[in-house]
Motif scaffolding. Structure first.
Motif, PDB file in Angstrom:
ATOM      1  N   THR A  56       5.044  -7.201  -5.971  1.00 29.98           N
ATOM      2  CA  THR A  56       5.361  -6.703  -4.630  1.00 29.98           C
ATOM      3  C   THR A  56       6.024  -7.783  -3.797  1.00 29.98           C
ATOM      4  O   THR A  56       7.006  -7.538  -3.092  1.00 29.98           O
ATOM      5  N   GLY A  90       1.227  -0.467   1.461  1.00 28.88           N
ATOM      6  CA  GLY A  90       1.599   0.807   0.864  1.00 28.88           C
ATOM      7  C   GLY A  90       1.881   0.712  -0.616  1.00 28.88           C
ATOM      8  O   GLY A  90       1.405   1.534  -1.418  1.00 28.88           O
ATOM      9  N   PHE A  91       2.655  -0.305  -1.021  1.00 27.48           N
ATOM     10  CA  PHE A  91       3.048  -0.440  -2.423  1.00 27.48           C
ATOM     11  C   PHE A  91       1.845  -0.769  -3.300  1.00 27.48           C
ATOM     12  O   PHE A  91       1.643  -0.151  -4.359  1.00 27.48           O
ATOM     13  N   MET A  93      -1.437  -0.337  -2.737  1.00 25.68           N
ATOM     14  CA  MET A  93      -2.394   0.759  -2.808  1.00 25.68           C
ATOM     15  C   MET A  93      -1.887   1.886  -3.702  1.00 25.68           C
ATOM     16  O   MET A  93      -2.649   2.488  -4.458  1.00 25.68           O
ATOM     17  N   SER A  94      -0.578   2.170  -3.637  1.00 27.27           N
ATOM     18  CA  SER A  94      -0.011   3.231  -4.478  1.00 27.27           C
ATOM     19  C   SER A  94      -0.125   2.884  -5.949  1.00 27.27           C
ATOM     20  O   SER A  94      -0.530   3.725  -6.777  1.00 27.27           O
ATOM     21  N   VAL A  95       0.224   1.638  -6.301  1.00 29.48           N
ATOM     22  CA  VAL A  95       0.174   1.235  -7.711  1.00 29.48           C
ATOM     23  C   VAL A  95      -1.271   1.187  -8.210  1.00 29.48           C
ATOM     24  O   VAL A  95      -1.568   1.581  -9.344  1.00 29.48           O
ATOM     25  N   ILE A  97      -3.766   2.998  -7.244  1.00 28.37           N
ATOM     26  CA  ILE A  97      -4.223   4.371  -7.461  1.00 28.37           C
ATOM     27  C   ILE A  97      -3.619   4.941  -8.749  1.00 28.37           C
ATOM     28  O   ILE A  97      -4.303   5.585  -9.547  1.00 28.37           O
ATOM     29  N   LEU A  98      -2.315   4.686  -8.949  1.00 34.85           N
ATOM     30  CA  LEU A  98      -1.649   5.221 -10.144  1.00 34.85           C
ATOM     31  C   LEU A  98      -2.217   4.618 -11.427  1.00 34.85           C
ATOM     32  O   LEU A  98      -2.384   5.309 -12.438  1.00 34.85           O
ATOM     33  N   LYS A 100      -5.193   3.349 -11.706  1.00 38.27           N
ATOM     34  CA  LYS A 100      -6.646   3.573 -11.722  1.00 38.27           C
ATOM     35  C   LYS A 100      -7.421   2.275 -11.929  1.00 38.27           C
ATOM     36  O   LYS A 100      -8.317   2.154 -12.780  1.00 38.27           O
ATOM     37  N   ARG A 106     -12.425  -1.330  -1.816  1.00 35.18           N
ATOM     38  CA  ARG A 106     -11.092  -1.055  -1.254  1.00 35.18           C
ATOM     39  C   ARG A 106     -10.606  -2.182  -0.348  1.00 35.18           C
ATOM     40  O   ARG A 106      -9.412  -2.471  -0.301  1.00 35.18           O
TER      41      ARG A 106
END
Length: 463
Positions: A56, A90-91, A93-95, A97-98, A100, A106
């Motif tokens: 990132t 944003g980046f 947290m998105s990765v 989640i994807l 897992k 958190r």
């Protein structure tokens, strides 16, 4: 960017890379005090998480920031940090989640980003000064030529150059006494001595103040510099009108100064402001429609006449438009040619009108003007035709207000300059605040003005 500038940038990037990973490791170990290298699953996820952060960071370096961020901490520095922070959150947290990724609270994903951003915000300026002091060989040795700037401008210029990775070592100038007495830098000689200087000293770049050197001599200087393989940068003569925001742009083969450059001149920011205006006005009109109805009934019961007062006002680029307001007077004049301004205890003001004017509720219909595109939510207040002519004659730069759309409220109004415009100070201060807003616009400034308009202290009306 020459090789020495690149070395400085590499040092800054290396520091930032180390800072990021130190923060990550410390935060992860603090959140996992019982961690053991035998916990293969947690160790693997930790490595993956650190890799995501570094990826990132690399994306931010390549696509969000530019050289200005590293070489001039005073230019868009805070804005760049905030933008990077939001992208980071944003980046990552998105990765996460994807992919897992588990085993971490958190807050582990968020806290390191804020700590890193804060440390990064306060460290770069001091790191540049440290590099300048301890590793000056990394900075480009620079020679100035010409006499196009006075001593104060030149001092500020040379100080700023340090932030860009340059080290000014001397000056070539025919007027040696003037520079030697006022500037703390070596004067190597006249402009004609350039060949000798380049033979005797290692110079990386040359800056030429064009207003202080004849055209033929500039061409000769460039030719000499090219023969030694030394880069040349030209400093055009300052524009006649000095402003905080002006920049030179290339049009064909010529450099053109854009005076009074405003953030709203850019397409993206203009669209952003228009979208905000439209949405804000639409929501306001819908939510306050019951209030509109009640006010309309009270106006009709209080006095005879129309519910709305629609005088003509001057807008963007001096265009004339019909401005909508709730009627607050029992007598309405010709909206195009009226010349009688409101006075204290004006007998024309109705009973309900006095309350509407005191609370600014009479301005609410102007959200319809915003919806139409005649006005903006925030901007210089629109003036009547005769008042604009009066300001134009008595206040310099008054018509510059017309660069942007007028607003329902503005920077001048929330700073108290919304009363009578009788004295020269009242006129000049209102214009001064309007011009400051135009040159310093940002979404955050608009949000601040809206907040101060709603919750700030109220002053006497001028319109």
């Amino acid at each position: 960017m020459n090789s020495k500038n690149r070395y400085v940038l590499i040092n800054l990037l290396a520091f930032e890379f180390i800072l990021l990973n130190v923060v990550l490791v410390v935060c992860l170990m603090f959140r996992l005090p019982d961690f053991s290298f035998s916990d293969t699953a947690i160790l693997l996820n930790m490595v993956r998480l650190i890799g995501i952060y570094n990826l990132t960071w690399l994306v931010i370096i390549l696509y969000i920031r530019n050289n200005e961020f590293y070489f001039n901490p005073d230019y868009g520095y805070f804005k760049s940090i905030v933008t990077s922070l939001f992208f980071f959150v944003g980046f990552v947290m998105s990765v996460v989640i994807l992919l897992k990724i588990r085993y971490f609270p958190r807050s582990t994903f968020i806290i390191p980003i804020f700590i890193f951003s804060y440390l990064n915000l306060i460290s770069h300026k001091y790191l540049l000064h440290y590099l300048k002091k301890r590793a000056s060989h990394l900075f480009s040795d620079t020679l100035l030529i010409g006499s196009g700037y006075d001593s104060e401008n030149l001092k500020g210029f040379t100080n700023a150059m340090t932030q860009y990775g340059y080290n000014v070592i001397g000056y070539l100038e025919d007027k040696k006494k003037l520079v030697k007495n006022e500037l703390d830098m070596s004067v190597f000689g006249a402009v004609d001595d350039l060949s000798k200087i380049l033979k005797d000293r290692k110079i990386d770049e040359i800056f030429i103040a064009m207003s202080g050197v004849e055209h033929e001599k500039i061409l000769a200087t460039i030719k000499i510099a090219d023969s030694f393989g030394v880069r040349v940068k030209l400093i055009p003569a300052n524009p006649l009108l000095m402003s905080k925001n002006y920049k030179a742009v290339a049009m064909g083969d010529l450099a053109v100064f854009k005076l009074r450059e405003s953030p709203l001149d850019h397409f993206s920011t203009a669209i952003l402001k228009r979208l905000f205006d439209f949405c804000f006005a639409l929501v306001t009109l819908i939510l306050l429609s019951p209030v509109f109805l009640i006010i309309a009934i009270l106006i009709r019961l209080d006095s005879k006449g129309p519910i709305f007062y629609t005088p003509y006002r001057k807008g963007e680029a001096a265009d004339t438009f019909k401005c909508y307001k709730f009627r607050t007077m029992s007598v309405t004049e010709d909206p195009l040619h009226n010349a009688k301004s409101t006075v204290v205890n004006d007998p024309r003001i109705t009973r309900i009108g006095k309350y509407l004017r005191k609370t600014d509720l009479d301005e609410l219909p102007q959200f319809y003007n915003v919806l139409r595109g005649d006005m903006s939510v925030i901007g210089p207040r629109p003036h009547r035709v005769n008042l604009q002519d009066d300001f134009r004659k008595s206040v310099n730069d008054y018509m510059v207000r017309g660069y942007v759309k007028p607003g329902i409220t503005g920077w001048a109004q929330v700073n108290g300059w919304r009363g009578p415009t009788i004295t020269d100070e009242q006129k000049s201060q209102r214009v001064k605040h309007d011009l400051w807003y135009i040159e310093n616009w940002s979404p955050w400034l608009d949000a601040k003005i809206i907040f101060l308009t709603i919750f700030g202290s109220h002053h006497k009306k001028a319109f």
